[in-house]
Design a protein around this motif. Structure first.
Motif, PDB file in Angstrom:
ATOM      1  N   GLN A 256       7.787  12.561  -3.529  1.00 52.94           N
ATOM      2  CA  GLN A 256       9.612  12.007  -3.461  1.00 52.94           C
ATOM      3  C   GLN A 256       9.607  11.665  -5.116  1.00 52.94           C
ATOM      4  OE1 GLN A 256      11.186   8.364  -1.857  1.00 52.94           O
ATOM      5  NE2 GLN A 256       9.423   8.528   0.138  1.00 52.94           N
ATOM      6  N   PHE A 257       8.336  11.876  -5.720  1.00 53.80           N
ATOM      7  CA  PHE A 257       8.684  11.156  -7.296  1.00 53.80           C
ATOM      8  C   PHE A 257       8.067  12.307  -8.149  1.00 53.80           C
ATOM      9  CE2 PHE A 257       8.846   6.607  -5.947  1.00 53.80           C
ATOM     10  CZ  PHE A 257       9.936   6.596  -5.810  1.00 53.80           C
ATOM     11  N   GLY A 258       7.508  12.847  -8.077  1.00 49.97           N
ATOM     12  CA  GLY A 258       6.730  14.151  -8.485  1.00 49.97           C
ATOM     13  C   GLY A 258       5.387  14.350  -8.718  1.00 49.97           C
ATOM     14  N   HIS A 259       5.077  13.221  -9.123  1.00 46.89           N
ATOM     15  CA  HIS A 259       3.443  12.979  -9.327  1.00 46.89           C
ATOM     16  C   HIS A 259       2.955  11.188  -9.169  1.00 46.89           C
ATOM     17  CE1 HIS A 259       5.645  12.319 -13.088  1.00 46.89           C
ATOM     18  NE2 HIS A 259       4.734  11.184 -13.239  1.00 46.89           N
ATOM     19  N   LEU A 260       1.714  10.754  -9.651  1.00 44.69           N
ATOM     20  CA  LEU A 260       1.463   9.509  -9.823  1.00 44.69           C
ATOM     21  C   LEU A 260       0.570   9.363 -10.647  1.00 44.69           C
ATOM     22  CD1 LEU A 260       1.029   7.635  -7.662  1.00 44.69           C
ATOM     23  CD2 LEU A 260      -1.331   8.507  -6.524  1.00 44.69           C
ATOM     24  N   ASP A 261       0.727   8.222 -11.176  1.00 45.28           N
ATOM     25  CA  ASP A 261      -0.195   7.650 -12.701  1.00 45.28           C
ATOM     26  C   ASP A 261      -1.151   6.255 -12.439  1.00 45.28           C
ATOM     27  OD1 ASP A 261       1.647   9.445 -13.865  1.00 45.28           O
ATOM     28  OD2 ASP A 261       3.356   8.558 -13.470  1.00 45.28           O
ATOM     29  N   ILE A 262      -0.422   5.417 -11.588  1.00 46.83           N
ATOM     30  CA  ILE A 262      -1.033   4.560 -11.558  1.00 46.83           C
ATOM     31  C   ILE A 262      -1.079   3.946  -9.823  1.00 46.83           C
ATOM     32  CG2 ILE A 262      -0.440   1.361 -11.449  1.00 46.83           C
ATOM     33  CD1 ILE A 262       1.591   2.839 -13.939  1.00 46.83           C
ATOM     34  N   VAL A 263      -1.761   3.461  -9.407  1.00 42.85           N
ATOM     35  CA  VAL A 263      -2.599   3.089  -8.423  1.00 42.85           C
ATOM     36  C   VAL A 263      -2.876   1.387  -8.524  1.00 42.85           C
ATOM     37  CG1 VAL A 263      -4.227   3.417  -5.425  1.00 42.85           C
ATOM     38  CG2 VAL A 263      -2.472   5.434  -6.927  1.00 42.85           C
ATOM     39  N   ILE A 264      -2.806   1.138  -7.034  1.00 49.05           N
ATOM     40  CA  ILE A 264      -3.234  -0.502  -6.984  1.00 49.05           C
ATOM     41  C   ILE A 264      -2.760  -0.390  -5.643  1.00 49.05           C
ATOM     42  CG2 ILE A 264      -2.157  -3.031  -7.275  1.00 49.05           C
ATOM     43  CD1 ILE A 264      -1.095  -2.398  -9.298  1.00 49.05           C
ATOM     44  N   ASN A 265      -4.685  -1.152  -5.516  1.00 50.00           N
ATOM     45  CA  ASN A 265      -4.915  -1.037  -3.887  1.00 50.00           C
ATOM     46  C   ASN A 265      -5.128  -2.916  -3.456  1.00 50.00           C
ATOM     47  OD1 ASN A 265      -5.814   1.348  -3.022  1.00 50.00           O
ATOM     48  ND2 ASN A 265      -7.077   1.765  -4.809  1.00 50.00           N
ATOM     49  N   ASN A 266      -4.341  -3.143  -2.894  1.00 50.77           N
ATOM     50  CA  ASN A 266      -3.876  -4.480  -2.905  1.00 50.77           C
ATOM     51  C   ASN A 266      -3.835  -4.777  -1.420  1.00 50.77           C
ATOM     52  OD1 ASN A 266      -3.050  -7.095  -3.546  1.00 50.77           O
ATOM     53  ND2 ASN A 266      -1.597  -6.253  -2.436  1.00 50.77           N
ATOM     54  N   ALA A 267      -3.897  -4.653  -0.433  1.00 48.84           N
ATOM     55  CA  ALA A 267      -3.699  -4.919   0.648  1.00 48.84           C
ATOM     56  C   ALA A 267      -4.171  -5.522   0.673  1.00 48.84           C
ATOM     57  CB  ALA A 267      -2.662  -3.727   1.274  1.00 48.84           C
ATOM     58  N   GLY A 268      -4.560  -6.511   1.566  1.00 50.67           N
ATOM     59  CA  GLY A 268      -5.800  -7.687   1.561  1.00 50.67           C
ATOM     60  C   GLY A 268      -5.203  -8.542   3.474  1.00 50.67           C
ATOM     61  N   ILE A 269      -7.100  -8.716   3.877  1.00 51.11           N
ATOM     62  CA  ILE A 269      -6.568  -9.887   4.707  1.00 51.11           C
ATOM     63  C   ILE A 269      -7.547 -10.660   4.978  1.00 51.11           C
ATOM     64  CG2 ILE A 269      -4.981  -7.874   6.097  1.00 51.11           C
ATOM     65  CD1 ILE A 269      -7.953  -8.053   8.042  1.00 51.11           C
TER      66      ILE A 269
ATOM     67  N   THR B  52     -12.821  -0.405   3.143  1.00 57.02           N
ATOM     68  CA  THR B  52     -13.106   1.225   3.608  1.00 57.02           C
ATOM     69  C   THR B  52     -11.725   1.639   2.492  1.00 57.02           C
ATOM     70  OG1 THR B  52     -14.672   0.568   5.229  1.00 57.02           O
ATOM     71  CG2 THR B  52     -13.047   2.619   5.378  1.00 57.02           C
ATOM     72  N   SER B  53     -10.353   0.835   3.190  1.00 56.29           N
ATOM     73  CA  SER B  53      -9.580   0.973   2.392  1.00 56.29           C
ATOM     74  C   SER B  53      -9.143   1.287   1.321  1.00 56.29           C
ATOM     75  CB  SER B  53      -7.767   0.441   3.243  1.00 56.29           C
ATOM     76  OG  SER B  53      -8.170   0.119   4.510  1.00 56.29           O
ATOM     77  N   VAL B  54     -10.336   0.310   0.429  1.00 56.98           N
ATOM     78  CA  VAL B  54      -9.555   0.349  -1.127  1.00 56.98           C
ATOM     79  C   VAL B  54     -10.791   1.148  -1.392  1.00 56.98           C
ATOM     80  CG1 VAL B  54     -10.940  -1.049  -3.096  1.00 56.98           C
ATOM     81  CG2 VAL B  54      -9.516  -1.714  -0.719  1.00 56.98           C
ATOM     82  N   ILE B  55     -11.325   2.119  -0.580  1.00 54.87           N
ATOM     83  CA  ILE B  55     -12.469   3.068  -0.705  1.00 54.87           C
ATOM     84  C   ILE B  55     -11.706   4.423  -0.473  1.00 54.87           C
ATOM     85  CG2 ILE B  55     -14.624   4.268  -0.720  1.00 54.87           C
ATOM     86  CD1 ILE B  55     -15.870   1.820   0.268  1.00 54.87           C
ATOM     87  N   LYS B  56     -11.317   4.532   0.566  1.00 50.98           N
ATOM     88  CA  LYS B  56     -10.241   5.454   1.107  1.00 50.98           C
ATOM     89  C   LYS B  56      -8.895   5.550  -0.804  1.00 50.98           C
ATOM     90  CE  LYS B  56     -11.095   6.253   5.557  1.00 50.98           C
ATOM     91  NZ  LYS B  56     -10.832   5.845   6.645  1.00 50.98           N
ATOM     92  N   GLY B  57      -8.059   4.880  -0.514  1.00 47.82           N
ATOM     93  CA  GLY B  57      -6.994   4.102  -1.841  1.00 47.82           C
ATOM     94  C   GLY B  57      -7.681   5.254  -2.948  1.00 47.82           C
ATOM     95  N   THR B  58      -8.687   4.514  -3.420  1.00 48.01           N
ATOM     96  CA  THR B  58      -9.129   5.354  -4.809  1.00 48.01           C
ATOM     97  C   THR B  58      -9.935   6.613  -4.444  1.00 48.01           C
ATOM     98  OG1 THR B  58     -10.334   3.101  -4.894  1.00 48.01           O
ATOM     99  CG2 THR B  58     -11.027   4.845  -6.628  1.00 48.01           C
ATOM    100  N   TYR B  59     -10.326   7.071  -3.572  1.00 46.26           N
ATOM    101  CA  TYR B  59     -10.305   8.571  -3.198  1.00 46.26           C
ATOM    102  C   TYR B  59      -8.878   9.301  -3.508  1.00 46.26           C
ATOM    103  CZ  TYR B  59     -15.464   7.823  -2.967  1.00 46.26           C
ATOM    104  OH  TYR B  59     -17.548   7.134  -2.552  1.00 46.26           O
ATOM    105  N   LEU B  60      -7.736   8.850  -2.920  1.00 52.13           N
ATOM    106  CA  LEU B  60      -6.812   9.997  -2.646  1.00 52.13           C
ATOM    107  C   LEU B  60      -6.514   9.404  -3.927  1.00 52.13           C
ATOM    108  CD1 LEU B  60      -5.920   8.070   1.405  1.00 52.13           C
ATOM    109  CD2 LEU B  60      -6.385  10.996   0.350  1.00 52.13           C
ATOM    110  N   ALA B  61      -6.347   8.928  -4.338  1.00 49.68           N
ATOM    111  CA  ALA B  61      -6.058   8.382  -6.141  1.00 49.68           C
ATOM    112  C   ALA B  61      -6.200   9.170  -7.205  1.00 49.68           C
ATOM    113  CB  ALA B  61      -5.480   6.325  -6.494  1.00 49.68           C
TER     114      ALA B  61
END
Ligand SMILES: NC(=O)C1=CN([C@@H]2O[C@H](COP(=O)(O)OP(=O)(O)OC[C@H]3O[C@@H](n4cnc5c(N)ncnc54)[C@H](O)[C@@H]3O)[C@@H](O)[C@H]2O)C=CC1
Ligand SMILES: CCCCCC(=O)/C=C/C=C\C/C=C\C/C=C\CCCC(=O)O
Length: 261
Positions: free
Chosen positions: A81-94, A109-118
């Motif tokens: 949608q936006f062409g590239h990515l510059d900032i990722v905030i892995n914030n979701a938590g329960i 686990t999702s923070v680790i995956k989110g970091t690797y994808l970032a």
């Protein structure tokens, strides 16, 4: 500082701390992918943000971050949608001490995956342009409560993982700055789960201990946490910072002994 031309992805962005940081990013002229499990809230939130900031600056992507394939698609969808990515905030938590494995899945686990994808989308190792990652931990990683043992473990884990990855990013010349952010109590719907047996399980009996701690240390507003995030994003001298935000000291940093190994 303007973030004009920058693209951010924020998980758990439809409410609480995530919502506040989405707002700050849009105010700084970034484009934002607001990622959340809650479709109704996400769509309502996007409509409000479109009215305030104009259409085309914010997109809502419904995604359960605990679903690895869906999270991968969400990152790709943002870049499409936006062409590239510059900032990722892995914030979701329960906080769920009853279904504690789910808590580990979402908070760690999702923070680790989110970091690797970032890193797949931002690291110079992959021919990308660099960027910033912020992983949301908690003061629970420094001052634990008997009320939430597994939540506390996940927040310790986020700091350990983030610091190690920040060093990997420096030594590997990824061009990506990686930080952990540790707020004390923040006035969001999450705090309302304190007395809920469905969430806290048998540890609900320690709720008075937790509530005493809340009145002793005070409760922050989400806007201050967003201010801390914006500092981590815009201050390019920071790398591998562990930011703490408390009522008594405001925005400050944890300091560690130098490594002896
Ligand atoms: N509120 C507080 O006192 C503190 C919160 N934190 C941390 O800050 C982060 C944000 O918390 P709050 O804004 O307070 O929570 P919140 O409950 O107000 O908002 C969390 C958002 O994340 C979304 N979400 C939950 N699970 C998800 C999943 N599996 N996939 C995608 N989205 C999901 C929810 O729908 C919600 O919109 C969390 O990591 C939390 O642990 C840290 C310290 C203190
Ligand atoms: C229902 C649970 C919601 C959990 C949200 C959360 O992460 C809260 C954790 C907060 C802190 C852990 C306990 C105490 C520390 C609080 C403040 C310390 C401030 C110290 C100071 O210097 O003032």
């Amino acid at each position: 500082m303007s973030l004009n031309g920058k693209v951010a992805l924020v998980t758990g962005g439809a409410q609480g701390i995530g919502r506040a940081v989405v707002q700050s990013l849009l105010q700084s002229s970034a484009k934002v992918a607001m990622v959340d499990l809650n479709k109704d809230l996400g769509e309502e939130c996007k409509a409000q943000l479109d009215a305030e900031f104009g259409e085309g600056n914010c997109t809502f992507i419904e995604c359960d971050v605990a679903n690895g394939d869906a999270l991968r698609d969400t990152f790709q969808n943002t870049v499409d949608q936006f062409g590239h990515l510059d900032i990722v905030i892995n914030n979701a938590g329960i906080t769920n001490e009853k279904d504690w494995e789910k808590t580990i899945q979402v908070n760690l686990t999702s923070v680790i995956k989110g970091t690797y994808l970032a890193l797949e989308h931002m690291s110079k190792e992959n021919g990308k342009q660099g960027g910033t990652i912020i992983n949301v931990s908690s003061m629970a990683a420094f001052m634990h409560s008997p009320h939430q043992p597994v939540y506390t473990a996940t927040k310790h884990g986020v700091i350990g993982f983030t610091r190690a990855m920040a060093d990997a990013a420096i030594q590997g010349d990824y061009g990506v700055r990686i930080h952990a952010l540790c707020p004390a109590f923040v006035d969001t719907p999450l705090l309302q789960s304190v007395e809920d047996e469905d969430n806290m399980g048998k540890f609900v009996k320690f709720k008075d201990d937790f509530k005493r701690s809340m009145s002793k240390f005070g409760v922050l507003q989400p806007s201050l946490i967003a201010e801390g995030m914006m500092r981590l994003i815009t201050d390019t001298s920071l790398h591998g910072a562990v930011m703490k935000i408390t009522c008594s000291k405001g925005i400050h940093f944890h300091t560690y002994e130098p490594m002896s190994a």
